[in-house]
Design a protein around this motif. Structure first.
Motif, PDB file in Angstrom:
ATOM      1  N   LEU A 134      26.099 -27.083  24.001  1.00 38.73           N
ATOM      2  CA  LEU A 134      25.035 -26.091  24.125  1.00 38.73           C
ATOM      3  C   LEU A 134      25.487 -25.025  25.122  1.00 38.73           C
ATOM      4  O   LEU A 134      25.504 -25.254  26.329  1.00 38.73           O
ATOM      5  N   ASP A 135      25.869 -23.872  24.603  1.00 37.66           N
ATOM      6  CA  ASP A 135      26.348 -22.782  25.447  1.00 37.66           C
ATOM      7  C   ASP A 135      25.292 -21.684  25.529  1.00 37.66           C
ATOM      8  O   ASP A 135      24.556 -21.436  24.564  1.00 37.66           O
ATOM      9  N   ILE A 136      25.250 -21.017  26.669  1.00 41.60           N
ATOM     10  CA  ILE A 136      24.340 -19.897  26.837  1.00 41.60           C
ATOM     11  C   ILE A 136      25.106 -18.708  27.407  1.00 41.60           C
ATOM     12  O   ILE A 136      26.176 -18.863  27.996  1.00 41.60           O
ATOM     13  N   ARG A 137      24.549 -17.518  27.182  1.00 38.32           N
ATOM     14  CA  ARG A 137      25.133 -16.285  27.709  1.00 38.32           C
ATOM     15  C   ARG A 137      24.121 -15.610  28.621  1.00 38.32           C
ATOM     16  O   ARG A 137      22.978 -15.356  28.236  1.00 38.32           O
ATOM     17  N   LEU A 138      24.541 -15.280  29.823  1.00 33.58           N
ATOM     18  CA  LEU A 138      23.697 -14.566  30.770  1.00 33.58           C
ATOM     19  C   LEU A 138      23.654 -13.086  30.406  1.00 33.58           C
ATOM     20  O   LEU A 138      24.679 -12.493  30.042  1.00 33.58           O
ATOM     21  N   ALA A 177      13.740 -18.279  31.800  1.00 31.85           N
ATOM     22  CA  ALA A 177      14.924 -17.426  31.693  1.00 31.85           C
ATOM     23  C   ALA A 177      15.129 -16.937  30.267  1.00 31.85           C
ATOM     24  O   ALA A 177      15.492 -15.773  30.033  1.00 31.85           O
ATOM     25  N   TYR A 178      14.889 -17.807  29.310  1.00 31.15           N
ATOM     26  CA  TYR A 178      15.037 -17.424  27.908  1.00 31.15           C
ATOM     27  C   TYR A 178      13.943 -16.442  27.503  1.00 31.15           C
ATOM     28  O   TYR A 178      14.205 -15.396  26.881  1.00 31.15           O
ATOM     29  N   ASN A 179      12.698 -16.754  27.833  1.00 32.68           N
ATOM     30  CA  ASN A 179      11.574 -15.909  27.428  1.00 32.68           C
ATOM     31  C   ASN A 179      11.575 -14.555  28.128  1.00 32.68           C
ATOM     32  O   ASN A 179      10.994 -13.588  27.606  1.00 32.68           O
ATOM     33  N   MET A 180      12.261 -14.461  29.262  1.00 31.14           N
ATOM     34  CA  MET A 180      12.380 -13.184  29.973  1.00 31.14           C
ATOM     35  C   MET A 180      13.606 -12.383  29.506  1.00 31.14           C
ATOM     36  O   MET A 180      13.857 -11.288  30.008  1.00 31.14           O
ATOM     37  N   GLY A 181      14.345 -12.929  28.539  1.00 31.15           N
ATOM     38  CA  GLY A 181      15.515 -12.222  28.036  1.00 31.15           C
ATOM     39  C   GLY A 181      16.704 -12.262  28.969  1.00 31.15           C
ATOM     40  O   GLY A 181      17.641 -11.476  28.837  1.00 31.15           O
ATOM     41  N   GLN A 182      16.689 -13.202  29.907  1.00 28.74           N
ATOM     42  CA  GLN A 182      17.794 -13.296  30.863  1.00 28.74           C
ATOM     43  C   GLN A 182      18.984 -14.063  30.305  1.00 28.74           C
ATOM     44  O   GLN A 182      20.111 -13.894  30.773  1.00 28.74           O
ATOM     45  N   ILE A 183      18.740 -14.887  29.307  1.00 31.47           N
ATOM     46  CA  ILE A 183      19.810 -15.656  28.677  1.00 31.47           C
ATOM     47  C   ILE A 183      19.605 -15.685  27.170  1.00 31.47           C
ATOM     48  O   ILE A 183      18.506 -15.445  26.665  1.00 31.47           O
ATOM     49  N   GLU A 184      20.686 -15.980  26.457  1.00 30.83           N
ATOM     50  CA  GLU A 184      20.650 -16.229  25.017  1.00 30.83           C
ATOM     51  C   GLU A 184      21.497 -17.467  24.740  1.00 30.83           C
ATOM     52  O   GLU A 184      22.482 -17.725  25.440  1.00 30.83           O
ATOM     53  N   ILE A 185      21.119 -18.226  23.743  1.00 28.47           N
ATOM     54  CA  ILE A 185      21.953 -19.336  23.282  1.00 28.47           C
ATOM     55  C   ILE A 185      23.076 -18.754  22.439  1.00 28.47           C
ATOM     56  O   ILE A 185      22.822 -18.042  21.477  1.00 28.47           O
ATOM     57  N   GLN A 186      24.310 -19.041  22.812  1.00 28.43           N
ATOM     58  CA  GLN A 186      25.451 -18.498  22.068  1.00 28.43           C
ATOM     59  C   GLN A 186      26.713 -19.280  22.383  1.00 28.43           C
ATOM     60  O   GLN A 186      27.082 -19.454  23.556  1.00 28.43           O
ATOM     61  N   ASP A 187      27.379 -19.763  21.356  1.00 31.89           N
ATOM     62  CA  ASP A 187      28.618 -20.516  21.523  1.00 31.89           C
ATOM     63  C   ASP A 187      29.656 -19.668  22.258  1.00 31.89           C
ATOM     64  O   ASP A 187      29.722 -18.440  22.085  1.00 31.89           O
ATOM     65  N   MET A 188      30.463 -20.317  23.086  1.00 33.75           N
ATOM     66  CA  MET A 188      31.473 -19.596  23.856  1.00 33.75           C
ATOM     67  C   MET A 188      32.452 -18.860  22.946  1.00 33.75           C
ATOM     68  O   MET A 188      32.987 -17.810  23.321  1.00 33.75           O
ATOM     69  N   GLY A 189      32.698 -19.382  21.755  1.00 36.01           N
ATOM     70  CA  GLY A 189      33.586 -18.686  20.830  1.00 36.01           C
ATOM     71  C   GLY A 189      33.024 -17.340  20.414  1.00 36.01           C
ATOM     72  O   GLY A 189      33.753 -16.336  20.358  1.00 36.01           O
ATOM     73  N   SER A 190      31.736 -17.279  20.127  1.00 37.08           N
ATOM     74  CA  SER A 190      31.101 -16.007  19.808  1.00 37.08           C
ATOM     75  C   SER A 190      31.157 -15.055  20.999  1.00 37.08           C
ATOM     76  O   SER A 190      31.342 -13.842  20.845  1.00 37.08           O
ATOM     77  N   GLN A 191      31.014 -15.604  22.193  1.00 42.45           N
ATOM     78  CA  GLN A 191      31.097 -14.772  23.388  1.00 42.45           C
ATOM     79  C   GLN A 191      32.516 -14.227  23.584  1.00 42.45           C
ATOM     80  O   GLN A 191      32.700 -13.125  24.115  1.00 42.45           O
ATOM     81  N   ALA A 192      33.513 -14.986  23.148  1.00 40.68           N
ATOM     82  CA  ALA A 192      34.892 -14.502  23.243  1.00 40.68           C
ATOM     83  C   ALA A 192      35.102 -13.291  22.336  1.00 40.68           C
ATOM     84  O   ALA A 192      35.824 -12.351  22.692  1.00 40.68           O
ATOM     85  N   ILE A 193      34.477 -13.292  21.179  1.00 43.63           N
ATOM     86  CA  ILE A 193      34.587 -12.156  20.269  1.00 43.63           C
ATOM     87  C   ILE A 193      33.945 -10.921  20.893  1.00 43.63           C
ATOM     88  O   ILE A 193      34.471  -9.803  20.805  1.00 43.63           O
ATOM     89  N   ILE A 194      32.803 -11.119  21.542  1.00 42.83           N
ATOM     90  CA  ILE A 194      32.161 -10.008  22.256  1.00 42.83           C
ATOM     91  C   ILE A 194      33.107  -9.457  23.325  1.00 42.83           C
ATOM     92  O   ILE A 194      33.268  -8.239  23.475  1.00 42.83           O
TER      93      ILE A 194
END
Length: 392
Positions: A134-138, A177-194
């Protein structure tokens, strides 16, 4: 529910999943939700047991079984404790018969074994069936790392900026944190593409296969607010899901564009030769996401792979027309098949001499065929291939 009734329910649910896989219907998770919604008599333990049976069968057999019973009979041949549940009781499955049809074979269909990228060996293939993390992005525009550390002291910091990992099963979507838009659930691989997309200083960005906007949101969170970002897709339903996510993250520099399948150029034409960055997170077979969606194996055929690669090549060519001189195109697939990754990149560069591949320096991934390869075994991510190309 008795053990026999649970097994029969698993057979019926598998029947629905097998039909959906054959006809390109709903996902196994969505089918399961609908299945239990009309079976309210099934308690939480019953639902858990049925799901365990179903996903044990899905993970075990690479070839799509004929039906749910054949899948569970095949599983029972390897798990003797299941055989007693074929007892012919009122709510249970009929008793096993001699010479009864059953599912068999390996966890990956034989025709697929030689299609994987060269580094994907036996250990790599086995890891495709591990449980996904379970990965998240700040979102750095709305919070800093202290928000995550306060909410989840057990958080693990990952090697990419703004990337974190939580224990599997952590409740994220109910968090402040999620409901305030401070984080999103996102696999680290997808974050690497970003991260690969953030090289340079683009002013006009096109996410051409945006879907529900996960990577669009990641780009918006890390690019200046004056950057114009266009999220485009041919699927109205998926594209519409970006709107509440944009509101939650307070993002205002993203606009959406609905494309007509096979007529995408009609809407995209005004962007021709204008974009500093185009991301093509292309439709693919999803071999890199088997940890999350193992039933995708049952949807794959040589013909579907051929159709998918033809679509990818067309989208790559179309995307290249949108890129301004000196601009970049990032092509990505959540697949570990050469036909969808390195083959596509090398064919594109051969047919488009005005382009070159750009080395991407990231703390994860390994160089492979003019791009980067990420795998569950090597990197702890979903499986991805992506490349960064520059228009000369």
């Amino acid at each position: 529910m008795t053990p026999s009734a649970r097994l029969q329910a698993a057979i019926e649910l598998l029947d629905d999943i097998i039909v959906a896989a054959r006809d390109n219907g709903a996902s196994a998770d969505n089918i399961a939700k609908k299945f239990f919604k009309v079976r309210r008599y099934a308690g939480s333990k019953d639902r858990r047991a049925v799901r365990e049976h179903v996903y044990a069968a899905i993970r075990r057999f690479g070839e799509r079984p004929e039906n749910g019973r054949a899948a569970m009979v095949g599983l029972a041949k390897e798990l003797p404790e299941l055989r007693d549940s074929f007892d012919g009781s009122t709510y249970g499955p009929a008793k096993l018969e001699d010479n009864e049809q059953f599912a068999g074979g390996e966890a990956i269909a034989g025709w697929l074994l030689n299609e994987f990228a060269q580094p994907v060996d036996g250990n790599e293939k086995a890891a495709l069936f591990d449980r996904a993390p379970l990965d998240i992005r700040l979102n750095p525009k709305k919070a800093d790392a202290s928000v995550i550390a306060t909410a989840w002291p057990e958080v693990e910091t990952l090697p990419l900026s703004h990337a974190y990992r939580l224990p599997t099963g952590t409740s994220v979507e109910n968090s402040e944190a999620y409901n305030m838009g401070q984080i999103e659930i996102q696999d680290m691989g997808s974050q690497a593409i970003i991260a690969a997309c953030l090289v340079g200083a683009p002013k006009l960005v096109l996410d051409m296969c945006a879907g529900a906007g996960g990577k669009t949101l990641g780009l918006a969170a890390q690019l200046p607010d004056d950057v114009r970002i266009i999220a485009a897709d041919t699927d109205r339903g998926r594209l519409s899901r970006i709107d509440p996510r944009l509101r939650r993250s307070s993002t205002r520099n993203v606009e959406t564009m609905l494309l007509s399948p096979n007529k995408e150029i009609e809407a995209l034409e005004p962007l021709s030769g204008q974009c500093d960055l185009v991301l093509v997170d292309a439709p693919c077979t999803g071999t890199g996401t088997w940890r999350r969606n193992p039933e995708l194996r049952w949807r794959m055929t040589p013909k579907r792979l051929e159709q998918t690669t033809e679509l990818q090549a067309r989208l790559l060519d179309l995307a290249s027309r949108m890129v301004a001189p000196g601009g970049r195109l990032v092509y990505a697939v959540c697949s570990l098949l050469d036909a969808e990754g390195g083959d596509q990149t090398e064919a594109f560069l051969k047919e488009h001499p005005g382009w070159r591949d750009i080395e991407v320096d990231l703390p994860i991934g390994r160089p492979y065929r003019k791009g980067l390869l990420l795998t569950p075994y090597q990197d702890g991510t979903d499986g991805f291939y992506f490349t960064c190309l520059e228009k000369l």
